[in-house]
Design an enzyme around this catalytic site. Sequence first.
Site, mmCIF file in Angstrom:
data_model
loop_
_atom_site.group_PDB
_atom_site.id
_atom_site.type_symbol
_atom_site.label_atom_id
_atom_site.label_comp_id
_atom_site.label_asym_id
_atom_site.label_seq_id
_atom_site.Cartn_x
_atom_site.Cartn_y
_atom_site.Cartn_z
ATOM 1 N N GLN A 1 0.851 -1.204 0.000
ATOM 2 C CA GLN A 1 0.000 0.000 0.000
ATOM 3 C C GLN A 1 0.883 1.249 0.000
ATOM 4 O O GLN A 1 1.827 1.366 0.782
ATOM 5 C CB GLN A 1 -0.944 0.031 1.213
ATOM 6 C CG GLN A 1 -2.020 1.117 1.002
ATOM 7 C CD GLN A 1 -2.953 1.307 2.174
ATOM 8 O OE1 GLN A 1 -2.496 1.490 3.296
ATOM 9 N NE2 GLN A 1 -4.257 1.301 1.932
ATOM 10 N N TYR B 1 -6.521 10.562 4.271
ATOM 11 C CA TYR B 1 -5.181 10.901 3.745
ATOM 12 C C TYR B 1 -5.326 11.673 2.428
ATOM 13 O O TYR B 1 -6.448 11.928 1.970
ATOM 14 C CB TYR B 1 -4.341 9.623 3.606
ATOM 15 C CG TYR B 1 -3.972 9.041 4.955
ATOM 16 C CD1 TYR B 1 -3.072 9.710 5.789
ATOM 17 C CD2 TYR B 1 -4.548 7.865 5.426
ATOM 18 C CE1 TYR B 1 -2.754 9.202 7.053
ATOM 19 C CE2 TYR B 1 -4.236 7.359 6.687
ATOM 20 C CZ TYR B 1 -3.338 8.030 7.487
ATOM 21 O OH TYR B 1 -3.022 7.543 8.734
ATOM 22 N N GLY C 1 -9.223 -7.550 9.579
ATOM 23 C CA GLY C 1 -8.066 -6.816 10.064
ATOM 24 C C GLY C 1 -7.682 -7.074 11.498
ATOM 25 O O GLY C 1 -6.819 -7.916 11.786
ATOM 26 N N ARG C 2 -8.341 -6.397 12.426
ATOM 27 C CA ARG C 2 -7.862 -6.357 13.808
ATOM 28 C C ARG C 2 -7.663 -7.713 14.470
ATOM 29 O O ARG C 2 -6.650 -7.893 15.157
ATOM 30 C CB ARG C 2 -8.768 -5.428 14.630
ATOM 31 C CG ARG C 2 -8.500 -3.953 14.309
ATOM 32 C CD ARG C 2 -9.598 -3.036 14.790
ATOM 33 N NE ARG C 2 -10.816 -3.195 14.009
ATOM 34 C CZ ARG C 2 -11.971 -2.599 14.288
ATOM 35 N NH1 ARG C 2 -12.054 -1.828 15.350
ATOM 36 N NH2 ARG C 2 -13.027 -2.794 13.515
ATOM 37 N N ARG D 1 -7.888 1.880 -2.745
ATOM 38 C CA ARG D 1 -8.777 1.826 -1.578
ATOM 39 C C ARG D 1 -9.534 3.143 -1.503
ATOM 40 O O ARG D 1 -8.926 4.213 -1.353
ATOM 41 C CB ARG D 1 -7.980 1.594 -0.293
ATOM 42 C CG ARG D 1 -8.904 1.245 0.863
ATOM 43 C CD ARG D 1 -8.198 0.672 2.062
ATOM 44 N NE ARG D 1 -9.084 -0.282 2.726
ATOM 45 C CZ ARG D 1 -8.942 -0.670 3.980
ATOM 46 N NH1 ARG D 1 -7.939 -0.232 4.719
ATOM 47 N NH2 ARG D 1 -9.793 -1.527 4.514
HETATM 48 C C1 FMN Z 1 -3.826 -0.369 13.926
HETATM 49 C C2 FMN Z 1 -4.478 -0.148 12.582
HETATM 50 C C3 FMN Z 1 -3.740 0.358 11.544
HETATM 51 C C4 FMN Z 1 -4.325 0.558 10.288
HETATM 52 N N1 FMN Z 1 -3.556 1.000 9.247
HETATM 53 C C5 FMN Z 1 -4.093 1.113 8.013
HETATM 54 C C6 FMN Z 1 -3.287 1.446 6.893
HETATM 55 O O1 FMN Z 1 -2.057 1.583 6.983
HETATM 56 N N2 FMN Z 1 -3.905 1.577 5.689
HETATM 57 C C7 FMN Z 1 -5.260 1.366 5.522
HETATM 58 O O2 FMN Z 1 -5.775 1.504 4.412
HETATM 59 N N3 FMN Z 1 -6.031 0.995 6.569
HETATM 60 C C8 FMN Z 1 -5.491 0.854 7.781
HETATM 61 N N4 FMN Z 1 -6.267 0.398 8.820
HETATM 62 C C9 FMN Z 1 -7.675 -0.014 8.582
HETATM 63 C C10 FMN Z 1 -7.797 -1.525 8.330
HETATM 64 O O3 FMN Z 1 -7.268 -1.863 7.063
HETATM 65 C C11 FMN Z 1 -9.259 -2.002 8.384
HETATM 66 O O4 FMN Z 1 -10.001 -1.320 7.419
HETATM 67 C C12 FMN Z 1 -9.896 -1.790 9.750
HETATM 68 O O5 FMN Z 1 -9.101 -2.358 10.772
HETATM 69 C C13 FMN Z 1 -11.328 -2.333 9.806
HETATM 70 O O6 FMN Z 1 -11.361 -3.717 9.568
HETATM 71 P P1 FMN Z 1 -11.487 -4.783 10.800
HETATM 72 O O7 FMN Z 1 -12.766 -4.432 11.518
HETATM 73 O O8 FMN Z 1 -11.522 -6.124 10.167
HETATM 74 O O9 FMN Z 1 -10.313 -4.554 11.692
HETATM 75 C C14 FMN Z 1 -5.698 0.230 10.080
HETATM 76 C C15 FMN Z 1 -6.435 -0.285 11.151
HETATM 77 C C16 FMN Z 1 -5.850 -0.481 12.387
HETATM 78 C C17 FMN Z 1 -6.669 -1.083 13.511
#
Ligand code: FMN
Length: 338
Positions: free
Chosen positions: A99, A181, A323-324, A230
Amino acid sequence: MTKITDALTVGPFTLKNRLVLPPMATSKGQNGFVTDDLCEYYAARSQAGIGLIITEHHFVLPNGQATLNQVSVSRDEDIPGLRKLAQAIHQDGSKAVLQINHAGSAAMPELALAGKAIGPSAIANANPYFQPRYPKGVDMAIPNEMTHEDIKTVVEAFRQAARRAKEAGFDGVEIHSAHGYLFSQFYSPLMNHRTDEYTGKTIEGRTKIQVETIKAIRQEVGPDFFISLRLGAIDDREGGSQASEAGEAAKIFEAAGINMISISGGANAYLRQGHTEEGFFQDVSRIVKEAVSIPVLLTGNIRTKARAEALLNDGACDLVGVGRPLLGDPQYVKELLD
Ligand SMILES: Cc1cc2nc3c(=O)[nH]c(=O)nc-3n(C[C@H](O)[C@H](O)[C@H](O)COP(=O)(O)O)c2cc1C
């Protein structure tokens, strides 16, 4: 009936399943370089069996750095570290997508407070999650409104970042246009008050810098390199980007040459107020899926195999991001793939 374990051809490559590790910043970089710790983190997620790993955001220009421990793709000297990262992701058969991002007005406070941040307009960032990065009592900085020269510089930086990703062995790049961003700032009428051809008043204006970037990257990397975008499709507030506009925007990006579109939020970041259901951007992803023929990735609180497969089968998406749970424990894949 589509299963999460089914393969899918996405642009130039075939994924072994529909599960995606979405980009998540780990703060494991050092002086902008990849570290062993970072490689181990991604290797463990490849070993767990995830089909597509999209790395955390990497900055394409020094004035677009978001946090101190973020990794850079802004210099040729970044390539050897990025090569190790791509190898770690490939180790157990995941596809590796880097990314790439410019933070714009969300540049880290050290830069923004020194007057170095840029944005579509001289307006503070509308994503409230960036405020806690600032010292107590200090408001988010106002960025410098970008000139046409600045826009060219940014587009060129994305092109060079994609070239470096390809040289490092990645299968593709994802252009970050979400979460407040820089490209998300251009897309958002809340942060884009321009009146030139990049105007915040039309979809064409709000998508123009992304289209120029997609075309520049495609020209640089050729037809066989994967490009995702994205999209921060909604700002979740009055006057911001609306779900109903996302189909038109997605069509514009598809025509410019992307292979996949990933749906998330804009000024509301990756969360959605008042929503805790699995797949809380599914209303938006359905609109996008109706509009385009490229695969659509949906992320946001998807936690179970049953729900993931329901979303894959009822027209919400082609791929699911989790993600999380996987940030802390790669073995969470068992809930999804077994
Ligand atoms: C600690 C953290 C860092 C993240 N960093 C990015 C990132 O660098 N780029 C991005 O597009 N999304 C980022 N996200 C968003 C995640 O890609 C994702 O959309 C978000 O965690 C929701 O999905 P989930 O409920 O499955 O965690 C981040 C999320 C978290 C929790």
